[in-house]
Motif scaffolding. Structure first.
Motif, short mmCIF file in Angstrom:
data_model
loop_
_atom_site.label_atom_id
_atom_site.label_comp_id
_atom_site.label_asym_id
_atom_site.label_seq_id
_atom_site.Cartn_x
_atom_site.Cartn_y
_atom_site.Cartn_z
N ALA A 1 -24.54 -10.17 -8.93
CA ALA A 1 -25.39 -11.00 -9.78
C ALA A 1 -24.99 -12.44 -9.50
O ALA A 1 -23.80 -12.75 -9.38
CB ALA A 1 -25.21 -10.65 -11.25
N TYR A 2 -25.99 -13.29 -9.40
CA TYR A 2 -25.73 -14.67 -8.98
C TYR A 2 -25.54 -15.61 -10.17
O TYR A 2 -26.00 -15.33 -11.29
CB TYR A 2 -26.88 -15.16 -8.09
CG TYR A 2 -26.84 -14.48 -6.75
CD1 TYR A 2 -26.11 -15.03 -5.69
CD2 TYR A 2 -27.46 -13.25 -6.56
CE1 TYR A 2 -26.02 -14.39 -4.47
CE2 TYR A 2 -27.38 -12.60 -5.33
CZ TYR A 2 -26.65 -13.17 -4.30
OH TYR A 2 -26.55 -12.53 -3.09
N GLY B 1 -27.68 -19.09 -5.28
CA GLY B 1 -27.06 -18.25 -4.26
C GLY B 1 -25.68 -18.72 -3.80
O GLY B 1 -24.98 -17.98 -3.11
N ASN B 2 -25.28 -19.93 -4.20
CA ASN B 2 -23.98 -20.45 -3.78
C ASN B 2 -22.81 -19.63 -4.35
O ASN B 2 -21.75 -19.58 -3.75
CB ASN B 2 -23.82 -21.91 -4.25
CG ASN B 2 -24.95 -22.81 -3.80
OD1 ASN B 2 -26.11 -22.51 -4.04
ND2 ASN B 2 -24.63 -23.94 -3.20
N PHE B 3 -23.02 -19.02 -5.52
CA PHE B 3 -21.93 -18.30 -6.20
C PHE B 3 -22.43 -17.00 -6.81
O PHE B 3 -23.59 -16.92 -7.25
CB PHE B 3 -21.34 -19.17 -7.32
CG PHE B 3 -20.85 -20.51 -6.87
CD1 PHE B 3 -19.73 -20.63 -6.06
CD2 PHE B 3 -21.52 -21.67 -7.25
CE1 PHE B 3 -19.28 -21.87 -5.64
CE2 PHE B 3 -21.08 -22.91 -6.83
CZ PHE B 3 -19.95 -23.01 -6.03
N TRP B 4 -21.55 -16.02 -6.89
CA TRP B 4 -21.96 -14.73 -7.45
C TRP B 4 -20.74 -13.96 -7.98
O TRP B 4 -19.59 -14.29 -7.70
CB TRP B 4 -22.65 -13.89 -6.37
CG TRP B 4 -21.76 -13.57 -5.21
CD1 TRP B 4 -20.89 -12.53 -5.07
CD2 TRP B 4 -21.63 -14.35 -4.00
NE1 TRP B 4 -20.23 -12.60 -3.87
CE2 TRP B 4 -20.67 -13.69 -3.20
CE3 TRP B 4 -22.26 -15.51 -3.54
CZ2 TRP B 4 -20.31 -14.19 -1.95
CZ3 TRP B 4 -21.88 -15.99 -2.30
CH2 TRP B 4 -20.93 -15.34 -1.51
N ALA B 5 -21.06 -12.92 -8.72
CA ALA B 5 -20.05 -11.92 -9.12
C ALA B 5 -20.50 -10.59 -8.54
O ALA B 5 -21.71 -10.32 -8.47
CB ALA B 5 -19.97 -11.83 -10.64
N ASP C 1 -15.28 -8.69 -8.66
CA ASP C 1 -14.78 -9.92 -8.04
C ASP C 1 -15.80 -11.01 -8.33
O ASP C 1 -16.97 -10.72 -8.58
CB ASP C 1 -14.61 -9.72 -6.53
CG ASP C 1 -13.66 -10.75 -5.93
OD1 ASP C 1 -13.10 -11.58 -6.68
OD2 ASP C 1 -13.48 -10.73 -4.69
N THR C 2 -15.36 -12.24 -8.30
CA THR C 2 -16.29 -13.35 -8.55
C THR C 2 -15.80 -14.61 -7.86
O THR C 2 -14.59 -14.82 -7.74
CB THR C 2 -16.47 -13.61 -10.06
OG1 THR C 2 -17.37 -14.69 -10.25
CG2 THR C 2 -15.14 -13.93 -10.75
N CYS D 1 -23.91 -8.50 -15.81
CA CYS D 1 -25.19 -8.14 -15.19
C CYS D 1 -25.00 -7.21 -13.99
O CYS D 1 -25.70 -6.21 -13.84
CB CYS D 1 -25.91 -9.42 -14.77
SG CYS D 1 -27.55 -9.15 -14.05
N ALA D 2 -24.03 -7.55 -13.14
CA ALA D 2 -23.75 -6.72 -11.96
C ALA D 2 -23.25 -5.33 -12.38
O ALA D 2 -23.62 -4.32 -11.78
CB ALA D 2 -22.72 -7.41 -11.06
#
Length: 357
Positions: free
Chosen positions: A13-14, A37-41, A114-115, A131-132
């Motif tokens: 999830a972004y 899109g630069n960061f996610w979990a 992980d994030t 969310c993920a």
């Protein structure tokens, strides 16, 4: 995916950017957000004999070199890792399924996460983990077709509420739907259906945007805001200003559809100015205000991505203006990078559950 499945499931999830309308989402307002899109979990679910929630090696540290190490760690990062988030969504998911007569098979699993979403940047790092994890649970129990897309943000929010996290639906809607989403949290609609009206928009309507954030967001959230209490007590200034913020999202939707980027730039700036009037500089924090000003001083439009910690920037004059902002950020000790917008990640099964707007 049945109980005999031995395959691991992994979902991302972004991070999200609240583009216009924040903070009206908790006040029956409107908002536009997009997936960053630069960061996610990411969350990984593996079938296992026992149900195991795996602590993250750095975010859920329970072993320290010394007492000072423990104290320093708590002072910089607080008591909050992701394990509690994973536990909370498991509980909320299980309860929702039980309350709605959705049968779950008896298989167990191991959940890990992980994030890379920077902490305290207002990019919705906590809800991305939840969310993920929810996506993994939907697939493991094969119930994606039974839990409507518009209900899923409520489950994520309820998991966070379990932990005392104060938040609204906007971030979770953006993360569940992905892409660019216009949201209307109309009071009557919310009371009747339990969710807002969510309209995915074409990400191609967005101009090039940039992100500014502080690597060490030390002064955000230290001073308590009274805006919520004032709104609840019927304060006329707060009520009318929140309504104006909500209208900015409505106008912003029109501006994006017409590709009227001059109007869009002025709405971004107006959104922040209204927020500043309501909350005051002590609540916003000097560092956060400087991140907005560093872009504005060279004529760019800028506003918070959330409640502070990061700023979204639009440079109407293009690359040369972006270079000026980048140079100013380097001098100010801020990170500056182009925004990568992610398109929606809803699959065919998800889309079949979406109610018409």
């Amino acid at each position: 995916m049945g109980s005999d499945s031995s395959a691991a499931i992994e979902h991302r999830a972004y991070a999200r950017v609240g583009l216009l309308g924040n903070p009206s989402d908790v006040y029956h307002g409107r908002a536009i957000s997009f997936s960053l899109g630069n960061f996610w979990a990411s969350v990984r679910l593996e079938p296992s004999k026992d149900l195991v929630i795996v602590p993250h090696p750095t975010n859920d540290l329970v072993q320290f070199e010394s007492l000072p190490h423990l104290v320093n760690r708590l002072e910089s990062d607080g008591y909050y890792g992701g394990v509690r988030l994973l536990m909370a969504i498991c509980k909320i998911f299980c309860k929702y399924c039980k309350d709605n007569s959705i049968t779950l098979h008896e298989g167990n699993f191991k959940l890990s996460y992980d994030t890379n979403i920077p902490r305290q940047t207002g990019l919705s790092g906590s809800s991305a983990i939840v969310c993920a994890a929810l996506s993994c649970l939907l697939d493991f129990y094969d119930v994606r077709h039974l839990i409507k897309v518009e209900i899923r943000p409520n489950l994520i929010l309820n998991a966070e509420k379990e932990l005392g996290i104060v938040a609204g639906l906007q971030d979770r809607v953006a993360q569940v739907y992905g892409g660019l989403v216009y949201m209307d949290f109309d009071k009557k609609h919310m009371e009747e259906l339990g969710h807002g009206k969510y309209e995915p928009m074409d990400i191609g309507l967005l101009p090039h945007l940039y992100l500014i954030y502080a690597e060490n967001p030390s002064d955000s959230g230290k001073v308590h805001s009274t805006v919520r209490e004032r709104w609840l007590s019927g304060d006329k200034f707060i009520r009318s200003t929140i309504e104006e913020v909500a209208n900015i999202a409505l106008e912003g939707r029109e501006a994006l559809i017409k590709r009227d980027y001059a109007k869009f730039a002025s709405l971004m700036n107006r959104n922040f100015d209204l927020r500043r009037k309501m909350f005051g500089d002590d609540v916003l924090g000097a560092l956060n205000i400087e991140m907005v000003e560093v872009a504005r001083r060279v004529g760019a439009a800028s506003k918070f991505t959330g409640s502070g910690g990061a700023v979204v920037v639009f440079c109407p004059e293009g690359d040369s203006q972006a270079k000026e902002v980048e140079d100013a950020c380097k001098n100010g000790g801020f990170v500056f990078q182009p925004v990568q917008v992610m398109s929606s990640r809803l699959n065919e099964i998800d889309l079949e559950t979406v109610s018409p707007i």
